[in-house]
Design a protein around this motif. Structure first.
Motif, short mmCIF file in Angstrom:
data_model
loop_
_atom_site.label_atom_id
_atom_site.label_comp_id
_atom_site.label_asym_id
_atom_site.label_seq_id
_atom_site.Cartn_x
_atom_site.Cartn_y
_atom_site.Cartn_z
N ARG A 1 36.19 27.27 41.24
CA ARG A 1 36.73 26.53 40.10
C ARG A 1 36.41 25.07 40.24
NH1 ARG A 1 42.84 28.68 39.78
NH2 ARG A 1 42.30 30.85 39.97
N ALA A 31 36.23 40.16 29.06
CA ALA A 31 35.24 40.39 30.11
C ALA A 31 34.01 41.11 29.57
CB ALA A 31 35.87 41.18 31.24
N GLU A 34 35.52 27.54 33.17
CA GLU A 34 36.43 27.72 34.30
C GLU A 34 36.48 29.19 34.65
OE1 GLU A 34 40.48 25.72 35.59
OE2 GLU A 34 40.77 27.10 33.92
N LEU A 35 36.49 29.47 35.94
CA LEU A 35 36.63 30.83 36.44
C LEU A 35 38.09 31.03 36.79
CD1 LEU A 35 35.30 33.48 37.32
CD2 LEU A 35 34.88 32.44 39.55
N ARG A 36 38.79 31.85 36.02
CA ARG A 36 40.23 32.04 36.21
C ARG A 36 40.56 32.89 37.42
NH1 ARG A 36 43.14 28.26 34.06
NH2 ARG A 36 44.27 28.99 32.27
N ASP A 37 39.70 33.88 37.73
CA ASP A 37 39.94 34.79 38.84
C ASP A 37 38.71 34.78 39.73
OD1 ASP A 37 40.57 36.80 40.60
OD2 ASP A 37 40.64 38.40 39.11
N ASP A 38 38.83 34.23 40.93
CA ASP A 38 37.69 34.09 41.83
C ASP A 38 37.10 35.44 42.25
OD1 ASP A 38 37.96 31.37 41.71
OD2 ASP A 38 39.11 31.23 43.57
N THR A 39 37.84 36.52 42.12
CA THR A 39 37.35 37.83 42.54
C THR A 39 36.67 38.60 41.41
OG1 THR A 39 39.46 38.91 42.05
CG2 THR A 39 39.17 38.00 44.28
N ASP A 40 36.66 38.06 40.20
CA ASP A 40 36.09 38.75 39.05
C ASP A 40 35.01 37.88 38.42
OD1 ASP A 40 35.55 40.32 36.85
OD2 ASP A 40 37.41 39.85 35.81
N GLY A 47 35.30 36.76 34.82
CA GLY A 47 36.47 35.96 34.50
C GLY A 47 36.16 34.57 33.97
N TRP A 48 34.89 34.24 33.75
CA TRP A 48 34.53 32.93 33.22
C TRP A 48 34.94 32.82 31.76
CZ3 TRP A 48 32.96 28.80 35.88
CH2 TRP A 48 32.41 29.00 37.15
N ARG A 49 35.53 31.68 31.39
CA ARG A 49 35.91 31.40 30.02
C ARG A 49 35.55 29.96 29.70
NH1 ARG A 49 35.94 35.89 30.55
NH2 ARG A 49 37.50 37.46 30.12
#
Length: 157
Positions: A61, A83, A140-146, A149-151
């Motif tokens: 992030r 997604a 921003e990547l909300r979930d580093d594992t997914d 998850g980029w929005r």
């Protein structure tokens, strides 16, 4: 007929001549033997000369490139809606910026534009958001594992 017989005889003998082994050539001069003594003291390289191996760094992030909103309003979600829509959006970006024969691919280092028989081109997610949603957009990547998850956002209201 005589010519055909001569050609057949020649065709049969040429492979035999090519297979003949003339033997291993022998050196006429002996090569010198060289020995190098080990260094007396091991010298460490200077810190500035030391090389470090390169390694991929996953994108994390990052803060918005624009200053934080003064009103304290939360950022506005621009897209993608979910997604499943992200790969299609990224492929559109790749085709517009890298070439029409590209696809968005998720790699260990993040998203990239995959090209046939060429190295993939990493995608700058902030640039992709600005391309799709305008100059005030940021990613921003909300979930580093997914990876999906980029929005894209813009500062609110």
């Amino acid at each position: 007929m005589v010519v055909a017989a001569a050609l057949l005889t020649l065709a049969a003998t040429v492979p035999l001549l090519l297979r003949h082994d003339a033997g291993t050539p022998q050196a006429t001069v002996r090569l010198p033997v060289v020995s190098i003594p080990p260094p007396a003291v091991a010298v460490a390289p200077a810190p500035s000369a030391a090389r470090h191996p390169l390694r991929a760094v996953a994108r994390a992030r990052k803060p918005s490139p624009s200053p934080p909103p003064t009103s304290g309003a939360p950022p506005v979600l621009l897209g993608p809606a979910g997604a499943a829509a992200l790969p299609q959006l990224l492929t559109s970006y790749c085709r517009a910026t890298v070439g029409r024969l590209t696809l968005a691919v998720s790699t260990a280092g993040g998203w990239a534009c995959g090209r046939v028989a060429r190295d993939p081109v990493p995608i700058d997610m902030d640039a992709m958001c600005r391309w799709r949603y305008g100059a005030n957009a940021w990613a921003e990547l909300r979930d580093d594992t997914d990876a999906t998850g980029w929005r894209c956002y813009r500062d609110g209201p």
